[in-house]
Scaffold this motif. Structure first.
Motif, PDB file in Angstrom:
ATOM      1  N   MET A  73       0.839  -1.174   0.099  1.00 51.55           N
ATOM      2  CA  MET A  73       0.145   0.158  -0.090  1.00 51.55           C
ATOM      3  C   MET A  73       0.682   1.312  -0.097  1.00 51.55           C
ATOM      4  O   MET A  73       0.602   2.309  -0.658  1.00 51.55           O
ATOM      5  N   GLU A  74       1.897   1.175   0.636  1.00 58.81           N
ATOM      6  CA  GLU A  74       2.816   2.425   0.848  1.00 58.81           C
ATOM      7  C   GLU A  74       3.502   2.497  -0.779  1.00 58.81           C
ATOM      8  O   GLU A  74       3.461   3.611  -1.064  1.00 58.81           O
ATOM      9  N   MET A  75       4.076   1.559  -1.244  1.00 56.44           N
ATOM     10  CA  MET A  75       4.633   1.934  -2.651  1.00 56.44           C
ATOM     11  C   MET A  75       3.523   2.303  -3.488  1.00 56.44           C
ATOM     12  O   MET A  75       3.860   3.285  -4.333  1.00 56.44           O
ATOM     13  N   ARG A  76       2.509   1.791  -3.486  1.00 54.14           N
ATOM     14  CA  ARG A  76       1.144   2.207  -4.454  1.00 54.14           C
ATOM     15  C   ARG A  76       0.989   3.807  -4.010  1.00 54.14           C
ATOM     16  O   ARG A  76       0.813   4.535  -5.117  1.00 54.14           O
ATOM     17  N   ALA A  77       0.978   3.950  -2.883  1.00 56.12           N
ATOM     18  CA  ALA A  77       0.631   5.490  -2.551  1.00 56.12           C
ATOM     19  C   ALA A  77       1.883   6.509  -3.058  1.00 56.12           C
ATOM     20  O   ALA A  77       1.620   7.495  -3.384  1.00 56.12           O
ATOM     21  N   ALA A  78       3.111   5.847  -2.989  1.00 52.67           N
ATOM     22  CA  ALA A  78       4.257   6.858  -3.714  1.00 52.67           C
ATOM     23  C   ALA A  78       3.921   6.909  -5.187  1.00 52.67           C
ATOM     24  O   ALA A  78       4.517   7.915  -5.820  1.00 52.67           O
ATOM     25  N   MET A  79       3.649   5.839  -5.862  1.00 55.42           N
ATOM     26  CA  MET A  79       3.746   5.556  -7.138  1.00 55.42           C
ATOM     27  C   MET A  79       2.636   6.226  -7.969  1.00 55.42           C
ATOM     28  O   MET A  79       2.736   7.047  -8.893  1.00 55.42           O
ATOM     29  N   ALA A  80       1.599   6.265  -7.339  1.00 53.45           N
ATOM     30  CA  ALA A  80       0.109   6.413  -8.007  1.00 53.45           C
ATOM     31  C   ALA A  80       0.153   7.913  -8.377  1.00 53.45           C
ATOM     32  O   ALA A  80      -0.147   8.475  -9.494  1.00 53.45           O
ATOM     33  N   PRO A  81       0.542   8.968  -7.584  1.00 50.72           N
ATOM     34  CA  PRO A  81       0.499  10.138  -8.094  1.00 50.72           C
ATOM     35  C   PRO A  81       1.300  10.659  -9.058  1.00 50.72           C
ATOM     36  O   PRO A  81       1.128  11.378  -9.972  1.00 50.72           O
ATOM     37  N   ASP A  82       2.725  10.008  -9.040  1.00 48.13           N
ATOM     38  CA  ASP A  82       3.502  10.207 -10.248  1.00 48.13           C
ATOM     39  C   ASP A  82       3.020   9.584 -11.469  1.00 48.13           C
ATOM     40  O   ASP A  82       2.984  10.357 -12.375  1.00 48.13           O
ATOM     41  N   ILE A  83       2.423   8.573 -11.249  1.00 46.41           N
ATOM     42  CA  ILE A  83       1.682   7.825 -12.674  1.00 46.41           C
ATOM     43  C   ILE A  83       0.636   8.876 -13.254  1.00 46.41           C
ATOM     44  O   ILE A  83       0.667   9.213 -14.110  1.00 46.41           O
ATOM     45  N   ALA A  84      -0.142   9.256 -12.187  1.00 40.48           N
ATOM     46  CA  ALA A  84      -1.261  10.257 -12.550  1.00 40.48           C
ATOM     47  C   ALA A  84      -0.595  11.637 -13.357  1.00 40.48           C
ATOM     48  O   ALA A  84      -0.843  11.878 -14.284  1.00 40.48           O
ATOM     49  N   ARG A  85       0.389  11.959 -12.547  1.00 43.39           N
ATOM     50  CA  ARG A  85       1.132  13.240 -13.310  1.00 43.39           C
ATOM     51  C   ARG A  85       1.609  13.038 -14.681  1.00 43.39           C
ATOM     52  O   ARG A  85       1.237  13.792 -15.550  1.00 43.39           O
ATOM     53  N   LEU A  86       2.207  12.036 -14.730  1.00 39.75           N
ATOM     54  CA  LEU A  86       2.778  11.592 -16.147  1.00 39.75           C
ATOM     55  C   LEU A  86       1.886  11.499 -17.294  1.00 39.75           C
ATOM     56  O   LEU A  86       2.058  11.950 -18.286  1.00 39.75           O
ATOM     57  N   ALA A  87       1.013  10.870 -16.814  1.00 40.62           N
ATOM     58  CA  ALA A  87      -0.270  10.352 -17.845  1.00 40.62           C
ATOM     59  C   ALA A  87      -0.985  11.503 -18.036  1.00 40.62           C
ATOM     60  O   ALA A  87      -1.470  11.800 -19.281  1.00 40.62           O
TER      61      ALA A  87
END
Lengths: 259, 259
Positions: A106-120
């Motif tokens: 869950m922590e890793m997910r929380a760190a990656m998701a915002p950057d994924i959304a940003r790049l998307a």
DNA sequence: TTGTTAAACTGGTATGACCAGTTGACCATC
DNA sequence: GATGGTCAACTGGTCATACCAGTTTAACAA
């Protein structure tokens, strides 16, 4: 009538499974020499080919090191394995979820998701915006079916990672998804709140449409907090409740540092 | 005299290598049926055991799907492979680094590092603080040896991921490190600025010491920007310089099919 | 001490056979 | 025409038995 494909395991799969469990759950410490291939054949009652296939896979997974003529030894998987191993670590022998590992996911997910959304948001194509809309619409239509929502949410994030044009995120997401699907049923109540926050998904999709990287990132970060909070509470509750039952089960190297 | 261990490859390694390159570099589209094991033996001039060991590994890596009696077919690795594959994707056939993949790695690194630092600050043990100090001191001592600094920096991050008590980060870091070491020599000039920013490493270590999660995260984020900026510049420079040579190499499916 | 040698390990490769599941063409049945 | 059975020809899975190749150990020579 709910039927599913019958599980079928080859011998080498079974050998791989058995050995990896031994290693991952600590019955074979790093550095321990593995029995020779021929010895394993005797013990496991299978032919050498099956043993070798399994050993090759263990080697690829970073669990053992094979040396021509020099024997095979167990590695420290925490230093040599990669994300694939999460699936195996996520469950204890008895099939229950290891909440420490779940928290990690869950922590890793929380760190990656915002950057994924940003790049998307920065890199998405016009067609991908429409695809996102479709998924969000489908989520709105199935608002009360948690299981369906979970599938759609995964699809939502899959789409976003594709939009991000970041192959590392895509591959990491594949690995996390496997782990995620493993604990899906166990954590529906934890994720329920997040899945029902349709407005958040919509905000992300909207930000992606306007190419608003920061907005998409912030919305994603906010969305992730549902699940993160849930798992933390679950973990805290479980730790206080099991402290009296089994104390010192894990090798807790003096963790009183939180005074 | 700089000597290193001679590379030794078994037959199954060679078969795995060859087939995975074929798949990853697109000569075998997803869905394509693979030749039968016996046919592969004929073509590759090796025995069936070697072929089977390689196929089992390809299956584990998510590149192919094997079905007992029903043949073997190529999968879409972007949907089924996991982070291990980065090493293979990072290089073209000719050995040059694929900068798109390199950028992906740097972006993922930049997203994870701050959270790793944050968690490390919250969860580190007293002993780990001392270990961090040692690494930073060693970096200060070797300030002018970029290669040594690179090794120490990896050690620094390895320590932080351990401090974070997040197994997902540790495993992901293992995978990224392999990729990272692959392009290390190619990207020294990109990373040089970051490696020499000793003050930033010191700020992170200090924040970890005072259990200042937010501070550690912010310092880590700032540190990552060196490398990210470097790779982006490199990528932009290279893309404008190669646009005239090979235009439209990538399949830009202008996907607006849903009009 | 140093270097050589030989035996007894280890994993790596090869072969040929057979077992087991899938596919598709053919055919009887309904 | 649709259903289900049969059979042959695939496919991958398992097996036993060799032998090749690299490592380790210890005895032994220089």
């Amino acid at each position: 009538m709910r039927l599913k494909p019958v599980a079928r395991k080859s011998l080498s799969d079974a050998v791989f499974e058995q050995l990896s469990q031994e290693i991952v759950h600590g019955r074979m410490r790093p550095g321990t020499p593995l029995p020779s291939e021929r010895a394993l054949c005797d013990v496991l009652r299978v032919n050498r080919g099956a043993v070798r296939e399994a050993l090759k896979r263990l080697s690829q997974a970073g669990l053992i090191a094979i040396q021509h003529g020099g024997g095979t030894r167990v590695l420290d998987f925490k230093q040599t394995a990669s994300l694939d191993l999460l699936n195996r670590l996520l469950f204890h022998h008895d099939g229950t979820v290891d909440l420490r590992v779940a928290r990690s996911v869950m922590e890793m997910r929380a760190a990656m998701a915002p950057d994924i959304a940003r790049l998307a948001a920065l890199r998405r194509s016009p067609g991908q915006v429409l695809q996102l809309d479709e998924v969000v619409a489908a989520m709105a239509a199935q608002e009360h079916d948690l299981l369906a929502l979970q599938v759609l949410a995964l699809q939502f994030w899959d789409l976003l990672t594709v939009c991000s044009e970041n192959i590392a995120y895509q591959l990491a997401f594949n690995g996390l998804r496997h782990s995620y699907e493993g604990m899906r049923e166990a954590l529906v109540e934890v994720m329920g709140e997040e899945l029902r926050d349709l407005a958040a998904y919509r905000r992300i999709a909207e930000a992606v449409r306007r190419r608003d990287g920061e907005g998409a990132g912030q919305s994603a970060q906010a969305l992730m907090q549902h699940g993160s909070r849930g798992i933390l509470q679950l973990l805290a509750a479980l730790e206080t409740s099991t402290d009296q039952q089994e104390e010192g089960e894990e090798d807790e190297d003096d963790d009183d540092p939180r005074t």
